[in-house]
Write a protein that holds these residues in place. Structure first.
Motif, PDB file in Angstrom:
ATOM      1  N   ALA A  49       0.715  -1.142   0.010  1.00 37.92           N
ATOM      2  CA  ALA A  49       0.032   0.039  -0.041  1.00 37.92           C
ATOM      3  C   ALA A  49       0.943   1.109  -0.066  1.00 37.92           C
ATOM      4  CB  ALA A  49      -0.819  -0.026   1.153  1.00 37.92           C
ATOM      5  N   VAL A  50       1.933   1.326   0.782  1.00 31.38           N
ATOM      6  CA  VAL A  50       2.811   2.343   0.728  1.00 31.38           C
ATOM      7  C   VAL A  50       3.588   2.511  -0.496  1.00 31.38           C
ATOM      8  CG1 VAL A  50       4.996   2.990   1.758  1.00 31.38           C
ATOM      9  CG2 VAL A  50       3.541   2.158   3.404  1.00 31.38           C
ATOM     10  N   LEU A  51       3.871   1.556  -1.165  1.00 33.39           N
ATOM     11  CA  LEU A  51       4.391   1.446  -2.589  1.00 33.39           C
ATOM     12  C   LEU A  51       3.544   1.989  -3.672  1.00 33.39           C
ATOM     13  CD1 LEU A  51       6.337   0.677  -4.755  1.00 33.39           C
ATOM     14  CD2 LEU A  51       5.240  -1.481  -4.816  1.00 33.39           C
ATOM     15  N   VAL A  52       2.192   1.906  -3.389  1.00 29.82           N
ATOM     16  CA  VAL A  52       0.949   2.457  -4.342  1.00 29.82           C
ATOM     17  C   VAL A  52       0.991   4.015  -4.184  1.00 29.82           C
ATOM     18  CG1 VAL A  52      -1.373   2.511  -4.951  1.00 29.82           C
ATOM     19  CG2 VAL A  52      -0.238   0.385  -4.467  1.00 29.82           C
ATOM     20  N   VAL A  53       0.954   4.342  -2.878  1.00 33.29           N
ATOM     21  CA  VAL A  53       1.137   5.867  -2.624  1.00 33.29           C
ATOM     22  C   VAL A  53       2.428   6.523  -3.220  1.00 33.29           C
ATOM     23  CG1 VAL A  53       1.340   7.463  -0.681  1.00 33.29           C
ATOM     24  CG2 VAL A  53      -0.254   5.575  -0.387  1.00 33.29           C
ATOM     25  N   GLN A  54       3.608   6.010  -3.100  1.00 32.65           N
ATOM     26  CA  GLN A  54       4.832   6.545  -3.667  1.00 32.65           C
ATOM     27  C   GLN A  54       4.556   6.599  -5.032  1.00 32.65           C
ATOM     28  OE1 GLN A  54       7.608   3.469  -2.211  1.00 32.65           O
ATOM     29  NE2 GLN A  54       7.938   4.709  -0.038  1.00 32.65           N
ATOM     30  N   GLN A  55       4.088   5.657  -5.637  1.00 31.47           N
ATOM     31  CA  GLN A  55       3.737   5.961  -7.176  1.00 31.47           C
ATOM     32  C   GLN A  55       2.784   6.586  -7.654  1.00 31.47           C
ATOM     33  OE1 GLN A  55       6.375   4.396  -9.404  1.00 31.47           O
ATOM     34  NE2 GLN A  55       7.505   4.580  -7.290  1.00 31.47           N
ATOM     35  N   SER A  56       2.005   7.290  -6.746  1.00 33.43           N
ATOM     36  CA  SER A  56       0.718   7.782  -6.936  1.00 33.43           C
ATOM     37  C   SER A  56      -0.364   6.943  -7.561  1.00 33.43           C
ATOM     38  CB  SER A  56       0.784   9.100  -7.886  1.00 33.43           C
ATOM     39  OG  SER A  56       1.948   9.996  -7.191  1.00 33.43           O
ATOM     40  N   GLY A  57      -0.545   5.812  -7.193  1.00 36.92           N
ATOM     41  CA  GLY A  57      -1.428   5.021  -7.804  1.00 36.92           C
ATOM     42  C   GLY A  57      -2.762   5.088  -7.487  1.00 36.92           C
ATOM     43  N   PRO A  58      -3.870   4.483  -8.021  1.00 36.43           N
ATOM     44  CA  PRO A  58      -5.309   4.572  -7.154  1.00 36.43           C
ATOM     45  C   PRO A  58      -5.479   4.634  -5.838  1.00 36.43           C
ATOM     46  CG  PRO A  58      -5.086   2.845  -8.987  1.00 36.43           C
ATOM     47  CD  PRO A  58      -3.568   3.135  -8.517  1.00 36.43           C
ATOM     48  N   TRP A  59      -6.210   5.452  -5.297  1.00 32.33           N
ATOM     49  CA  TRP A  59      -6.630   5.275  -3.719  1.00 32.33           C
ATOM     50  C   TRP A  59      -7.477   4.326  -3.521  1.00 32.33           C
ATOM     51  CZ3 TRP A  59     -11.213   5.188  -1.750  1.00 32.33           C
ATOM     52  CH2 TRP A  59     -12.461   5.683  -2.447  1.00 32.33           C
ATOM     53  N   LEU A  60      -8.168   3.665  -4.190  1.00 35.01           N
ATOM     54  CA  LEU A  60      -8.883   2.632  -4.159  1.00 35.01           C
ATOM     55  C   LEU A  60      -8.051   1.104  -3.842  1.00 35.01           C
ATOM     56  CD1 LEU A  60     -11.905   2.827  -6.585  1.00 35.01           C
ATOM     57  CD2 LEU A  60     -12.033   2.628  -4.014  1.00 35.01           C
ATOM     58  N   LEU A  61      -6.997   1.396  -4.740  1.00 33.63           N
ATOM     59  CA  LEU A  61      -5.940   0.275  -4.345  1.00 33.63           C
ATOM     60  C   LEU A  61      -5.177   0.306  -3.127  1.00 33.63           C
ATOM     61  CD1 LEU A  61      -4.373  -2.241  -5.383  1.00 33.63           C
ATOM     62  CD2 LEU A  61      -2.852  -0.753  -6.773  1.00 33.63           C
ATOM     63  N   VAL A  62      -4.947   1.507  -2.735  1.00 31.97           N
ATOM     64  CA  VAL A  62      -4.081   1.897  -1.325  1.00 31.97           C
ATOM     65  C   VAL A  62      -5.131   1.173  -0.292  1.00 31.97           C
ATOM     66  CG1 VAL A  62      -3.271   3.508   0.127  1.00 31.97           C
ATOM     67  CG2 VAL A  62      -3.047   3.839  -2.263  1.00 31.97           C
ATOM     68  N   ALA A  63      -6.668   1.821  -0.259  1.00 33.11           N
ATOM     69  CA  ALA A  63      -7.386   1.341   0.623  1.00 33.11           C
ATOM     70  C   ALA A  63      -7.561  -0.239   0.484  1.00 33.11           C
ATOM     71  CB  ALA A  63      -8.779   1.913   0.454  1.00 33.11           C
ATOM     72  N   ALA A  64      -7.751  -1.197  -0.400  1.00 30.20           N
ATOM     73  CA  ALA A  64      -7.725  -2.390  -0.577  1.00 30.20           C
ATOM     74  C   ALA A  64      -6.697  -3.060  -0.030  1.00 30.20           C
ATOM     75  CB  ALA A  64      -8.011  -2.634  -2.078  1.00 30.20           C
ATOM     76  N   LEU A  65      -5.720  -2.544  -0.236  1.00 30.98           N
ATOM     77  CA  LEU A  65      -4.130  -3.340   0.409  1.00 30.98           C
ATOM     78  C   LEU A  65      -4.385  -3.056   1.810  1.00 30.98           C
ATOM     79  CD1 LEU A  65      -1.918  -2.212  -2.643  1.00 30.98           C
ATOM     80  CD2 LEU A  65      -2.425  -4.639  -1.785  1.00 30.98           C
ATOM     81  N   GLY A  66      -4.426  -1.708   2.168  1.00 31.88           N
ATOM     82  CA  GLY A  66      -4.614  -1.445   3.387  1.00 31.88           C
ATOM     83  C   GLY A  66      -5.398  -2.120   4.618  1.00 31.88           C
TER      84      GLY A  66
END
Length: 221
Positions: A49-66
């Protein structure tokens, strides 16, 4: 390394941290539940989830991984309450994945336009029905509704993934295999079965590889 900048780049370091945590948890699977083991399992997916944030990925993916990481924290402990907490967390994560896939994918029309995608949907439906039939007499009343909801969410997630890239399709396929093995290990195998040890390792390996593939499918484009 998959990201520019070598091993010193934040993205590559985060990915290596996640992989290291996943390996540490795999080696601790046969040990009693303890805080260090829970931390390793939780961090493995939380760092994705941290990696997705670093790469400015979709917030839905951050939430799903979190939320998946929260589910991992529950499942790293023993007992029915921990199991229910984990199932609830993963149900929420699966719903977020469904929304993400439908937003980011090429539309459900792809399932009709390309026969191989429709064939995979049919195979998933057969697999899900077979699992429901196998489990219906093996689980207690308190778990039947959560399991039914999660199975429905997994099927919807699989259908949504089929509108996306091979990375995401492969990742979701690995998650479905992991869930199937987990259900078999938890509810179908005898308590003294010699297969439990390797199945627990396979469940974790398939699950983590699936989360990693979905993550890379989005952040690497």
């Amino acid at each position: 390394m998959p990201f520019p900048g070598g091993i010193d780049a934040n993205a590559n370091a985060t990915l290596l941290f996640s992989l290291a945590a996943a390996v540490i948890y795999a080696f601790s699977l046969g040990m009693p539940a303890r805080l260090s083991r829970s931390a390793a399992r939780t961090l493995a997916v939380a760092m994705l989830a941290v990696l997705v944030v670093q790469q400015s990925g979709p917030w839905l993916l951050v939430a799903a991984l979190g939320i998946s990481a929260v589910g991992d924290a529950f499942l790293s402990r023993d007992g029915e309450k921990a199991l229910l907490g984990g199932m609830a967390s993963f149900l929420a994560a699966h719903v977020l994945y469904v929304v993400l896939f439908l937003r980011a994918g090429g539309g459900l029309g792809l399932l009709l336009a390309e026969p191989w995608r429709a064939a995979i949907v049919l195979a998933m439906v057969v697999l899900v029905l077979a699992m429901i039939f196998a489990l219906r007499r093996r689980v207690g009343p308190a778990l039947r509704l959560p399991i039914g909801l999660r199975v429905a969410a997994i099927l919807a997630m699989g259908i949504g993934a089929l509108t996306l890239s091979a990375w995401v399709i492969g990742g979701v396929a690995l998650l479905i295999l992991s869930d199937g093995l987990l259900a078999a290990e938890k509810f179908l195998l005898p308590a003294i079965s010699p297969h439990r040890a390797w199945m627990r390792h396979a469940v974790w390996a398939l699950y983590y590889a699936g989360q990693l593939a979905i993550t890379l499918g989005f952040v690497l484009g």
